[in-house]
Design an enzyme around this catalytic site. Sequence first.
Site: not given
Length: 941
Positions: A533, A536, A609
């Site tokens: 997770d 990015e 999300d």
Amino acid sequence: MHGSPDCELSSRSEAMAPNINSTLPLLLLFLLFTLHLSSVSAWKKEEFRTCNQTPFCKRARSRKPHSSSLFATDVAILNGALTANLRQPPPESPDQDQIKPLLFTLSVYQNGVVRVKIDEDPSLGPPKKRFEVPDVILPEFESTKLWLQRFQTETVDGDSGPSSVVHVADGYEAVLRHNPFEVYVREKQGKRRVLSLNSHGLFDFEQLRVKQEGDDWEERFKGHTDVRPYGPQSISFDVSFFDADFVYGIPEHASSFALRPTRGPGVDDSEPYRLFNLDVFEFIHDSPFGLYGSIPFMLGHGKARGTSGFFWLNAAEMQIDVLGSGWDAESGILLPESGSRIDTLWMSEAGIVDTFFFIGPGPKDVVRQYTSVTGMPAMPQLFSTAYHQCRWNYRDEEDVENIDSKFDEHDIPYDVLWLDIEHTDGKRYFTWDRVLFPNPEQMQNKLAAKGRHMVTIVDPHIKRDESFHLHKEATSKGYYVKDATGKDYDGWCWPGSSSYLDMLNPEIRSWWSEKFSLKHYVGSTPWLYIWNDMNEPSVFNGPEVTMPRDALHYGGVEHRELHNAYGYYFHMATSDGLVKRGDGKDRPFVLSRAFFSGSQRHGAVWTGDNTADWDQLRVSVPMILTLGLTGMTFSGADVGGYFGNPETELLVRWYQLGAYYPFFRAHAHQDTKRREPWLFGDRNTELMRDAIHTRYALLPYFYTLFREANTSGVPVMRPLWMEFPSDKATFSNDEAFMVGNSLLVQGIYTERAKYASVYLPGGQSWYDLRTGIIYKGGTTHKLEVSEETIPAFHRAGTIIPRKDRYRRSSTQMANDPYTLVIALNSSHAAEGELYIDNGKSFEFKQGAYIHRHFVFSDGKVTSSSLVPKASKTLFSSACVIERIIVLGHSSGPKKALIEPSNRKAEIEVGPLWLQRGKSAPVLTIRRPNVPVADDWTIKIL
């Protein structure tokens, strides 16, 4: 998992800690980043840049058509490719700089792929080499290059000079138009264009420079400064898709499947589609704003010709305009008199032009061509295609044991239980909170005894703690990304002060992969898999909640040049780690939030999300369809919505839809109420159980589709037009989808719905999956909707394999018998496939699998092998087919003859097993018990 703790925290952190040298008291920062706030606020648009706040995008959008004055010279064949220099006329004023020529290369590959590269000439002394994205293009792709021997010259479009033409494939050729510069692919017969680059003359290439006194190249946003040491280095050009009714692709955006125009008449000041991997907290639907991943691949599709595709291998920020008809009519640009055409404008901050043209002509052809370049989707382990249960966070071992036992108590199968960041010791990855999880191996072994698995989270930020062995080792080896001054970059994420591994470096990826061994990851077992997770990468106090663009990577590469691929390299290294852990025998499972082209080779992704509302349920379908169309077939959305508390009806509908996602996982934020399927009353538990049971029954079909994706690139979950490419009614339909070529699913996206309008494509009939009732294709049906299921239909002419016995997990179903459901078409025929292997290892690559082809014709069903005849039998199965259900067969027969065993089986006519209420009668061959791995024929007497 989650973005920054909430948008309030993100904005506060930025205001209070504008850079890594902030002098804020450490205690205040610690409290800021470790408090779990109970309130959740929506995404704040002002935290992220618009096109007008992004200089390269603003400049590119301001350019007028035909402002490019490039022309091609010195055209030749070199190393099997067409090469040229791209020049501009001499400057009109001696005060203007002479633009250096650019190097142009056009290469042709097998199966209809054309590659065009444009870069600065290294012999002319640019201050550094521009970045080319490594480890995305398959090494074996280069072996498919067709070495050009010659080219033809031809005058096109009334030009005063010649253009160069080369053969691409049967019926197609590529044209380099010399002056004005343009590249396009066309059909040989009729000379109709398929794809073009720079047909509107919008090409611009800002070359690297050495900073001179007085040059001000810095860019500032929200208190952050980007030093830009080589000046503006952006590239932009237009790409046109001819005979296209719509364009699709370029994930990730929470928007419609068919990409809407962003500029042109009737478009009100829309932003371009942004490709810039960002940690976007509680993203909104119906927006072109960039999210967690980026794949710069677009497809055009139309009824007149079919499908074409365009891919730009570039990992810098990209902005893409879809230009509506008449977007710049005052400048004299007119669309062709015949046929349709969609123009697009591609803009990137850095990199080179490394583009691929895919000529199709069918949608599956384009997907195959794209994945021949970037790789086929990985073949997943069987368990990972089943149902996953996740939450931030299951509290401790007692909580895990309770959740696990409740699934059994309520007769709900599941395969994977997930642990979020709270399972670690102080947000240090590869560790366990030994108070909450004192016996992690025992916990995992208990799950494994039921055929279940566990997933833990491992993020890219490493806690800057001198007592943490991972940080000490990474620091001593110099493995962190550097800031613009050359020091280890220090940003803020869940642990507080953190540094980020430089995953561009293959040495560091190899080092990282070793950390997943059972020796290094203490407390892990072979039943443990991984979740990446925040990759990015997410940096709470960074510009736009990410890493500064002028941070430095391996080889002096600026972060701006590789930003969109950072998470891809992290995903790659983690996946390699799980392969190493199993000595190369077992397939990995790694879920990643960030992704780039090629990520399909390394695991699964999800849409991030999302929120518990009906609009987010609806937008999940086009988001997953787009991911599948661009290679990422193993994808899904958080069932129930990550943020918020879904009303019970929404949760049930989400389970009913999610059961058909390729990746099927329920997940929720820690501030939400518990929402396991047994918490909403007996009736709703039954409905969610039925949805999960549907997925488990269809696992043989899903697994067969994952194998098809693994060999062809064709996604598991498909747009209707992929199967019906000439049916215009399917082109903009993104509320329904196909699962493989046999199932059509229509979601329910409004509360208390009584009816649903379902378009069933023409050319064949469709059978209701639950009742067997037949519906005509080529029309829209208004159907009553019950709470029990969403509309799903079995396409006439296809055969679906399934397993009808329910176990605790897919692993425990391995030896269960199969059912074949045969949906007859108007010719009383059907066909389908079943793929089986051991569900976990790489042995299938050596031929250890069963692949059967089932055909129903002339009143009999036949099973034959699709395994190459020369292959040895390396995998066997004792499973049998215990039931064959035939939809659309007239009643009457009483017996079936099984050959070659010369046995008879009973036939009965009755309702479908899944029916509730009215149902069409179906013919069922009971207990034929034919081996699934053998050749046989069953004739209905």
